[in-house]
Scaffold this motif. Structure first.
Motif, short mmCIF file in Angstrom:
data_model
loop_
_atom_site.label_atom_id
_atom_site.label_comp_id
_atom_site.label_asym_id
_atom_site.label_seq_id
_atom_site.Cartn_x
_atom_site.Cartn_y
_atom_site.Cartn_z
N THR A 247 0.75 -1.32 -0.11
CA THR A 247 -0.13 0.13 0.22
C THR A 247 1.15 1.43 0.00
OG1 THR A 247 -1.92 -1.19 1.24
CG2 THR A 247 -2.01 1.40 1.33
N ASP A 248 1.99 1.14 0.81
CA ASP A 248 2.94 2.31 0.82
C ASP A 248 3.40 2.82 -0.66
OD1 ASP A 248 2.60 2.71 3.46
OD2 ASP A 248 4.65 1.87 4.02
N ALA A 249 3.74 1.65 -1.28
CA ALA A 249 4.61 1.69 -2.43
C ALA A 249 3.55 2.23 -3.57
CB ALA A 249 5.16 0.40 -3.04
N VAL A 250 2.33 1.70 -3.71
CA VAL A 250 1.35 2.23 -4.50
C VAL A 250 1.03 3.51 -4.46
CG1 VAL A 250 -0.92 1.74 -5.25
CG2 VAL A 250 0.62 -0.20 -4.97
N SER A 251 0.56 3.76 -3.30
CA SER A 251 0.32 5.08 -2.76
C SER A 251 1.45 6.19 -2.98
CB SER A 251 0.04 5.28 -1.29
OG SER A 251 -1.07 4.44 -1.00
N SER A 252 2.74 5.99 -2.78
CA SER A 252 3.69 7.01 -3.18
C SER A 252 3.94 7.19 -4.51
CB SER A 252 5.07 6.12 -2.45
OG SER A 252 4.89 6.41 -1.06
N LEU A 253 3.87 6.08 -5.39
CA LEU A 253 3.94 6.09 -6.88
C LEU A 253 2.73 7.11 -7.41
CD1 LEU A 253 5.31 2.63 -7.88
CD2 LEU A 253 6.61 4.67 -7.53
N ARG A 254 1.77 6.75 -7.05
CA ARG A 254 0.54 7.45 -7.57
C ARG A 254 0.64 8.91 -7.13
NH1 ARG A 254 -4.01 2.67 -6.84
NH2 ARG A 254 -3.48 1.64 -8.58
N ALA A 255 1.16 9.13 -5.95
CA ALA A 255 1.38 10.65 -5.35
C ALA A 255 2.46 11.32 -6.11
CB ALA A 255 1.70 10.60 -3.94
N LEU A 256 3.52 10.53 -6.53
CA LEU A 256 4.49 11.01 -7.34
C LEU A 256 3.92 11.56 -8.62
CD1 LEU A 256 7.68 11.44 -7.19
CD2 LEU A 256 7.94 9.17 -8.61
N ASN A 257 3.06 10.70 -9.44
CA ASN A 257 2.61 11.15 -10.62
C ASN A 257 1.67 12.12 -10.68
OD1 ASN A 257 3.86 8.86 -11.82
ND2 ASN A 257 2.15 7.29 -11.57
N ARG A 258 1.00 12.56 -9.46
CA ARG A 258 0.23 13.55 -9.46
C ARG A 258 0.99 14.89 -8.64
NH1 ARG A 258 -3.26 9.56 -6.90
NH2 ARG A 258 -2.46 10.33 -4.83
N ASN A 259 2.22 14.81 -8.61
CA ASN A 259 3.11 15.96 -8.14
C ASN A 259 2.74 16.21 -6.88
OD1 ASN A 259 4.88 16.18 -10.61
ND2 ASN A 259 3.04 17.29 -11.55
N GLU A 260 2.50 15.38 -5.94
CA GLU A 260 2.20 15.45 -4.65
C GLU A 260 3.53 15.03 -3.67
OE1 GLU A 260 -2.52 14.38 -5.01
OE2 GLU A 260 -1.38 13.14 -3.83
N ASP A 261 3.39 15.45 -2.50
CA ASP A 261 4.42 15.02 -1.47
C ASP A 261 4.70 13.59 -1.51
OD1 ASP A 261 4.89 17.79 -1.10
OD2 ASP A 261 3.87 17.87 0.83
N VAL A 262 5.97 13.15 -1.41
CA VAL A 262 6.00 11.94 -1.23
C VAL A 262 6.98 11.54 -0.07
CG1 VAL A 262 6.96 9.58 -2.68
CG2 VAL A 262 5.75 11.42 -3.84
N PRO A 263 6.97 10.44 0.53
CA PRO A 263 7.97 10.15 1.74
C PRO A 263 9.43 9.98 1.19
CG PRO A 263 6.08 8.99 1.83
CD PRO A 263 5.86 9.46 0.81
N SER A 264 10.24 10.44 1.71
CA SER A 264 11.72 10.33 1.41
C SER A 264 12.64 9.85 2.68
CB SER A 264 12.20 11.89 1.07
OG SER A 264 13.69 11.75 0.86
N CYS A 265 13.54 9.09 2.32
CA CYS A 265 14.44 8.80 3.18
C CYS A 265 15.31 9.83 3.95
CB CYS A 265 15.36 7.83 2.72
SG CYS A 265 15.04 6.02 2.52
#
Length: 265
Positions: A247-265
């Motif tokens: 769920t984390d991975a899918v949500s982050s990739l979709r957020a990245l495609n929408r130019n939204e904030d994405v978690p970072s190391c």
């Protein structure tokens, strides 16, 4: 009458003490040590083909044509039966494109070369089964109706689980409700997967980020517990996204495609 202790002259005493120490160093330098040398290995796009066959084949449901890439990453290490001596290891220790690793961290099952190969292939098969179960569960699709076959030659172990799962999700989510995962990018990553979608650590992530960037990836999905290892020698131009679940991975990739904030190391 008390006996007299005889004291050796200082240079002689030092020589006597140093002799066994030097002997130990000599033995250590000549003795085979339980370490292997690993380097960045090949990557493979799970949305593409391998040796002329699709890596992911789905029957029983429509699939969409995907864009971009989802690249699973590997390392290559000296064999489990190979031996290395201290001078050899020191030569590899300071090279940024190599890693000296405990043998058991790369070959935890032990045994002969053939036994280890069989174990790694078995782990890969289990990983593929878990990937299919995790993807179908995430999409709420009945595994009785949909069959997923995964084909990737010459790769063993469980570390491709997360990328296999994302590839299945990307191909099966054909109604467009969730949107394509890659957004046309080259996404790479690593991580084990369980049937409930939990992502696990794998090791060797520093070398895998190098392999990913070498082969054109701009984003790397890394198990959150291994963020610090991934950051230590992070290649320029590669963005890290930490994940603990599918769920984390899918949500982050979709957020990245929408130019939204994405978690970072």
């Amino acid at each position: 009458m008390l006996s007299r202790l005889t004291r050796l002259p200082r240079p002689t005493a030092l020589a006597v003490c140093a002799a066994p120490v030097l002997g130990l160093f000599a033995v250590a330098a000549l003795a085979p040590l339980p370490f292997v040398v690993a380097v960045p290995g090949p990557t493979a796009d799970v949305l593409g083909s391998d040796q002329g066959k699709p890596v992911i084949t789905v029957t029983g449901a429509p699939v969409r044509d995907t864009k971009g890439q989802l690249r699973m990453t590997t390392i290559r290490a000296t064999g489990p039966s190979s031996t290395m001596k201290l001078p050899e290891l020191i030569g590899h220790w300071f090279k940024t494109d190599q890693a000296v690793m405990p043998r058991e961290s790369v070959y935890p099952s032990g045994g002969s070369d053939q036994q280890i190969e069989e174990h790694n292939l078995e782990e890969m098969a289990q990983s593929q089964s878990a990937a299919a179960a995790a993807a179908l569960g995430f999409l709420k699709k009945d595994p009785k109706d949909i069959k997923v076959q995964l084909n990737l030659a010459d790769v063993g172990g469980p570390s491709a689980g997360l990328l296999f799962t994302l590839g299945i999700v990307d191909k099966l989510d054909g109604d467009g409700s969730g949107g394509e995962l890659t957004g046309g990018r080259s996404i790479a990553g690593t991580g084990t997967i369980t049937a409930d979608g939990t992502v696990g650590a794998v090791g060797g992530v520093g070398l895998k980020t190098q392999a990913a960037r070498r082969d054109g990836a701009t984003v790397f999905l890394v198990p959150k517990a291994e963020c610090s290892d991934a950051k230590s020698d992070l290649p320029e131009g590669l963005r890290l996204i930490p994940v603990t679940s599918l769920t984390d991975a899918v949500s982050s990739l979709r957020a990245l495609n929408r130019n939204e904030d994405v978690p970072s190391c």
